[in-house]
Design a protein around this motif. Structure first.
Motif, short mmCIF file in Angstrom:
data_model
loop_
_atom_site.label_atom_id
_atom_site.label_comp_id
_atom_site.label_asym_id
_atom_site.label_seq_id
_atom_site.Cartn_x
_atom_site.Cartn_y
_atom_site.Cartn_z
N SER A 153 40.69 39.39 50.55
CA SER A 153 41.22 39.13 49.21
C SER A 153 40.21 39.50 48.14
CB SER A 153 41.61 37.65 49.10
OG SER A 153 42.61 37.31 50.04
N GLU A 154 38.94 39.18 48.36
CA GLU A 154 37.88 39.59 47.42
C GLU A 154 37.87 41.10 47.25
OE1 GLU A 154 34.60 36.23 48.89
OE2 GLU A 154 34.43 38.32 49.47
N ALA A 155 37.88 41.80 48.37
CA ALA A 155 37.79 43.26 48.32
C ALA A 155 38.94 43.86 47.53
CB ALA A 155 37.76 43.82 49.74
N ILE A 156 40.15 43.39 47.80
CA ILE A 156 41.34 43.97 47.17
C ILE A 156 41.45 43.53 45.71
CG2 ILE A 156 43.87 43.99 47.21
CD1 ILE A 156 43.57 43.58 50.32
N GLY A 157 41.18 42.25 45.45
CA GLY A 157 41.41 41.71 44.12
C GLY A 157 40.30 41.93 43.12
N CYS A 158 39.05 42.10 43.59
CA CYS A 158 37.92 42.10 42.65
C CYS A 158 36.95 43.26 42.80
CB CYS A 158 37.13 40.79 42.80
SG CYS A 158 38.08 39.29 42.51
N PHE A 159 37.03 44.03 43.90
CA PHE A 159 35.99 45.02 44.15
C PHE A 159 36.49 46.45 44.33
CE2 PHE A 159 34.00 41.00 45.17
CZ PHE A 159 32.71 41.15 44.66
N ILE A 173 44.65 35.22 41.53
CA ILE A 173 45.05 36.28 40.61
C ILE A 173 45.23 37.56 41.41
CG2 ILE A 173 44.33 37.70 38.63
CD1 ILE A 173 42.70 35.28 37.70
N ARG A 174 46.32 38.23 41.21
CA ARG A 174 46.52 39.53 41.86
C ARG A 174 46.67 40.57 40.77
NH1 ARG A 174 47.09 40.08 47.40
NH2 ARG A 174 47.10 42.29 47.87
N ARG A 175 45.79 41.51 40.71
CA ARG A 175 45.73 42.43 39.59
C ARG A 175 46.63 43.64 39.82
NH1 ARG A 175 41.55 40.90 36.63
NH2 ARG A 175 40.23 39.32 37.56
N PRO A 176 47.49 43.97 38.86
CA PRO A 176 48.27 45.20 39.00
C PRO A 176 47.36 46.41 38.84
CG PRO A 176 48.61 44.22 36.83
CD PRO A 176 47.76 43.27 37.61
N THR A 177 47.39 47.28 39.79
CA THR A 177 46.55 48.47 39.74
C THR A 177 47.13 49.52 40.66
OG1 THR A 177 44.29 49.29 39.93
CG2 THR A 177 45.00 47.67 41.56
N ALA A 178 46.64 50.71 40.57
CA ALA A 178 47.16 51.80 41.40
C ALA A 178 46.35 51.89 42.69
CB ALA A 178 47.08 53.11 40.63
N TYR A 179 47.05 51.79 43.82
CA TYR A 179 46.43 51.98 45.12
C TYR A 179 47.11 53.16 45.80
CZ TYR A 179 44.38 47.30 44.66
OH TYR A 179 43.68 46.21 44.23
N LYS A 180 46.43 53.76 46.73
CA LYS A 180 47.00 54.88 47.46
C LYS A 180 47.73 54.40 48.71
CE LYS A 180 43.75 58.28 45.65
NZ LYS A 180 42.74 59.31 45.96
N THR A 181 48.44 53.27 48.55
CA THR A 181 49.32 52.80 49.60
C THR A 181 50.63 53.58 49.53
OG1 THR A 181 50.07 51.06 48.10
CG2 THR A 181 48.31 50.49 49.64
N SER A 217 35.16 42.86 39.20
CA SER A 217 36.08 42.82 38.06
C SER A 217 36.68 41.45 37.81
CB SER A 217 37.21 43.84 38.27
OG SER A 217 37.90 43.58 39.48
N CYS A 218 36.34 40.45 38.60
CA CYS A 218 36.89 39.09 38.42
C CYS A 218 35.86 38.23 37.69
CB CYS A 218 37.25 38.47 39.76
SG CYS A 218 38.56 39.35 40.64
N THR A 219 35.65 38.53 36.42
CA THR A 219 34.60 37.86 35.66
C THR A 219 35.14 36.86 34.64
OG1 THR A 219 34.60 39.72 34.13
CG2 THR A 219 33.01 39.80 35.93
N GLU A 220 36.47 36.68 34.57
CA GLU A 220 37.02 35.75 33.60
C GLU A 220 36.67 34.31 33.97
OE1 GLU A 220 38.69 37.93 35.29
OE2 GLU A 220 39.88 39.23 34.02
N LYS A 221 36.84 33.40 33.00
CA LYS A 221 36.58 31.99 33.26
C LYS A 221 37.54 31.45 34.32
CE LYS A 221 34.52 30.82 28.79
NZ LYS A 221 34.61 29.98 27.57
N VAL A 222 38.80 31.89 34.27
CA VAL A 222 39.76 31.50 35.28
C VAL A 222 39.74 32.56 36.37
CG1 VAL A 222 42.16 30.96 35.79
CG2 VAL A 222 41.19 30.34 33.57
N LYS A 223 39.11 32.24 37.48
CA LYS A 223 38.94 33.20 38.56
C LYS A 223 39.97 32.94 39.65
CE LYS A 223 33.93 33.70 37.91
NZ LYS A 223 33.82 32.80 36.75
#
Length: 768
Positions: free
Chosen positions: A349-355, A40-48, A674-680
């Motif tokens: 991937s953990e850091a970017i996608g979930c933390f 899963i790749r979450r759409p979010t705002a990054y300062k890239t 933030s990756c707490t859904e059943k489908v991780k």
């Protein structure tokens, strides 16, 4: 010399290679429990530069476990990482002009070429330095295919060495089919000097390989191909980890770093070592960040950071937590790089996608409970005010106190009864107070009951930080080695009452010895202190009393204590008999289990899971696992040198009720991901037990197999049952009874022996 079953990743034998890859992918899926490879790749705002999520770049694939650029490394990187992960190939050229993926220009550092072709040893001048070894330009492609890849770092397992052959760049596309390929050309000039044309090769494969990025530290090379690559391929200028000159344009890298607008005329991005962004002091602490990221973005350049790996000594500010290091580059520093080059793409991937955007809700004190181990002892000396206050700040649910007693009967918190373990006592005037007490330790020690509280709180006596892996040069927070104040038990109880905690854990050891030999009733003193602090008259804070001595817990049970009793199981057990569980249930509600008891391991590979947690929870016992540490050498290979992966397995797969840790902040951050859904996403799935060992078995290379392990012993009733708790001896006991406080049993034995000798001498004199 080589097993016929080993992988040939070359152009010939495509059917065999494809069949192997299918089997390999099945084996790799075992490592992630057949998780969705896309994640899963979450759409979010990054300062890239463009606001997109930073790119994960897998250096040679998942090279932190498998040999760099091997089939397994490339395939697993795609299974265990973000869906748009780019796989990195360091391109080297063979004598016949074929590009191959090899991390090092010297094949001696990443293959077994020295064993296969010892006569091909050569010397070349590289970056102005003569180097001897084995180089791809001296091998035809067919010869390269008869060598095998090896791990290039001693901190990593060598069990996957000499299994996988070398990939050509086109093989990477044909067999792995990555969504994005990143080609790094480190030394175009070197190959040109020896009659090989890297530019021609790169241009020739662009139609057959989905090359999205080409990087090089030679700006002249990037300029030479800039008109040929097309708009879908980005050129990235790579700054090295030193400030030499770029030989292709005769400018120093230092000067180029100040002229980013010039680089923008040729490349769309730059790649820099981590230290360009977060400089590090000589004693390995972070300095304030530079403006390099902002400067690059202002020039319209994407900026990528390199040199990430979980098994390196990173600045002490990160507490040996590689995930925390990524966060400082993508969110916590007030800026974000556009991508990270890593040997462990799962952690990036953990850091970017979930933390990057944690759940900000208040600590819920839910399962698994976060229980400190001597406070925040990963960062501060054990059981000091600094350790406790930071454990609370870092999000511990429960803080712990290992209870000790001083010569004048003051209860204190200290992780060891032996001051040599936890203080600088050997450097103080108290260093002469050594004694040997066999009931506690067979070697000399200076014990808490040898000193008064005034002695212990004396300015010359300092706490000492624990570094359980210091023999591997993994020391903890050196600037705070002797910082903090010792803590009386009464002060600890005040911490527990006033802070946002769910409870406290009190560890009681050596109580029987203190009763028999010192005339100190630790249990009575403990319950009195709890009552006086008001813990008897409240229900908001749970009080747990832990001991490995069942006699201690039995006595407390007989006294009808209202506190939760916790039994520490022996080390190294794998299951528990029904009779032993029935005995434990008579005096305890919970157990503390060493985390190594949950898995059988061989040479750091998990082989199988024991039945212990199932046995304990089926018996109605709460299970706390200990001790969790961030240092990469503390985990089996299966957890990828990433403490977050290990925590995830204990929380989600084993479902233990609590984690006892030196680093409460690491577990707290995990509970807020933030990756707490059943489908991780795939990178947040638990690893399959024994997955790496099974992969070695599938490769059918006997010498690579981890040695078989015998079944772990079980807990039986005789280990649980102990003699009754002894009566407390009088402190003014007559000769022959317990010695006075501050002396050791050996003193009593010596006194008794001296008395006998005197009596014998007197009798002999009378006879004469």
């Amino acid at each position: 010399m080589r097993s016929s079953s080993r992988v040939r990743g070359g152009g010939g034998g495509g059917g065999q290679a494809a069949a192997f890859l299918a089997a390999l992918l099945c084996g790799l899926l075992l490592l992630l429990g057949a998780a969705d490879a896309q994640g899963i790749r979450r759409p979010t705002a990054y300062k890239t530069l463009r606001g997109d999520a930073p790119l994960v770049i897998a250096q040679g694939g998942f090279s932190g476990v498998f040999p760099d650029s091997s089939q397994a490394a490339f395939a697993f990187a795609l299974l265990a990482s973000a869906p748009d992960t780019s796989v990195w190939c360091d391109v080297q050229l063979t004598k016949d002009g074929v590009g191959v993926c090899l991390r090092d220009i010297n094949m001696a550092n990443c293959t077994n070429a020295a064993l296969v072709y010892p006569a091909k040893k050569k010397k070349y001048v590289i970056d102005g330095v003569p180097k001897t070894g084995y180089f791809s330009l001296d091998f035809n492609y067919s010869e390269v295919q008869t060598t095998y890849l090896t791990q290039g770092f001693y901190s990593r397992t060598d069990r996957f060495d000499s299994i996988y052959t070398i990939f050509s760049v086109t093989d990477l596309q044909s067999y792995i089919k990555p969504p994005s390929v990143w080609l790094n050309v480190q030394r175009d000039i070197f190959y040109t000097q020896h009659g090989l044309n890297m530019r021609r090769y790169i241009v020739s494969i662009l139609k057959s390989v989905s090359v999205k990025y080409i990087s090089s530290p030679e700006l002249g090379f990037l300029k030479s191909i800039s008109k040929r690559v097309g708009s879908r391929t980005k050129l990235v200028f790579r700054f090295p980890d030193n400030f030499m000159s770029d030989p292709s344009i005769n400018q120093t890298y230092s000067l180029l770093s100040k002229n980013l607008t010039f680089i923008k005329t040729i490349a769309s991005g730059i790649m820099v070592p981590k230290s360009y962004i977060w400089p590090v002091t000589n004693d390995n602490y972070l300095q304030p960040p530079t403006s390099f990221v902002q400067d690059a973005h202002s020039a319209g350049l994407e900026i990528y950071a390199s040199d990430f790996a979980n098994d390196r000594i990173i600045p002490y500010n990160y507490s040996y937590d590689p995930l925390q290091e990524y966060l400082s580059f993508i969110s916590d520093g007030g800026f974000s790089v556009d991508g990270v080059l890593t040997d462990y793409p799962i952690t990036a991937s953990e850091a970017i996608g979930c933390f990057t955007h944690l759940n900000e809700s208040k600590a819920d004190h839910g399962k698994p409970l976060i229980i400190s181990h001597n406070g925040a002892s990963g960062d501060y000396p054990d059981c000091t005010d600094l350790a406790y206050l930071n454990a609370i700040k870092d999000g511990a649910d429960v803080i712990d106190c290992a209870l000790q007693v001083t010569e004048d009967g003051v209860l204190i918190c200290m992780s060891s009864i032996n001051l040599l373990d936890t203080t600088n006592v050997q450097m103080t005037p108290f260093s002469t107070r050594t004694s040997v007490i066999p009931e506690i330790k067979s070697t000399p020690g200076i014990f808490t009951f040898n000193l008064t509280w005034n002695d212990i709180s004396d300015s010359s006596l300092k706490p000492k930080i624990s570094s359980p892996l210091s023999s591997y040069y993994l020391v903890r927070n050196p600037r705070y080695t002797n910082d903090g104040k010792f803590v009386k038990f009464s002060d600890f109880l005040e911490y527990g009452k006033d802070k946002d905690l769910s409870g406290i854990m009190i560890i009681v050891e050596n109580a029987a010895f203190m009763a028999k030999s010192l005339g100190v009733d630790v249990l009575e003193s403990l319950t009195t202190a709890l009552s006086e602090a008001g813990y008897d008259n409240q229900t908001t804070k749970e009080v747990m009393i832990q001991s490995k001595d069942s006699a201690v817990l039995v006595k407390l049970k007989q006294q009808k204590t209202k506190y939760k009793l916790v039994y520490t199981l022996p080390l190294g057990i794998g299951d528990a008999s029904p009779s032993s569980l029935a005995d434990v249930k008579k005096f305890a509600e919970a157990v503390v289990v060493d985390r190594n008891s949950f898995f059988a391991t061989s040479v750091q590979f998990i082989i199988n899971q024991t039945s212990l947690v199932k046995d304990l929870q089926s018996a109605g016992l709460t299970v706390y696992a200990q001790v969790f540490r961030n240092e990469f050498l503390s985990q089996p290979w299966d957890f990828f040198s990433d403490e977050t992966v290990e925590i995830n397995s204990y929380a989600q797969s084993l479902k233990v009720d609590g984690l006892i840790t030196d680093f409460p902040k690491t577990v707290r951050r995990y509970k807020r991901n933030s990756c707490t859904e059943k489908v991780k996403p795939a990178y947040m799935e638990t690893v399959e037990v024994g997955g790496l060992a099974q992969l070695l078995e599938r490769n059918a290379v006997p010498q690579a197999q981890p040695p078989t392990v015998s079944p772990m012993p079980g807990l039986n009733a005789t280990e649980v049952q102990q003699p009754p708790f002894p009566p407390v001896a009088s402190k003014n006991a007559p000769p022959g009874a317990a010695p006075p406080p501050g002396s050791s049993p050996s003193d009593a034995h010596t006194t008794a022996a001296s008395t006998c000798i005197l009596l014998v001498a007197a009798c002999a004199a009378l006879l004469l």
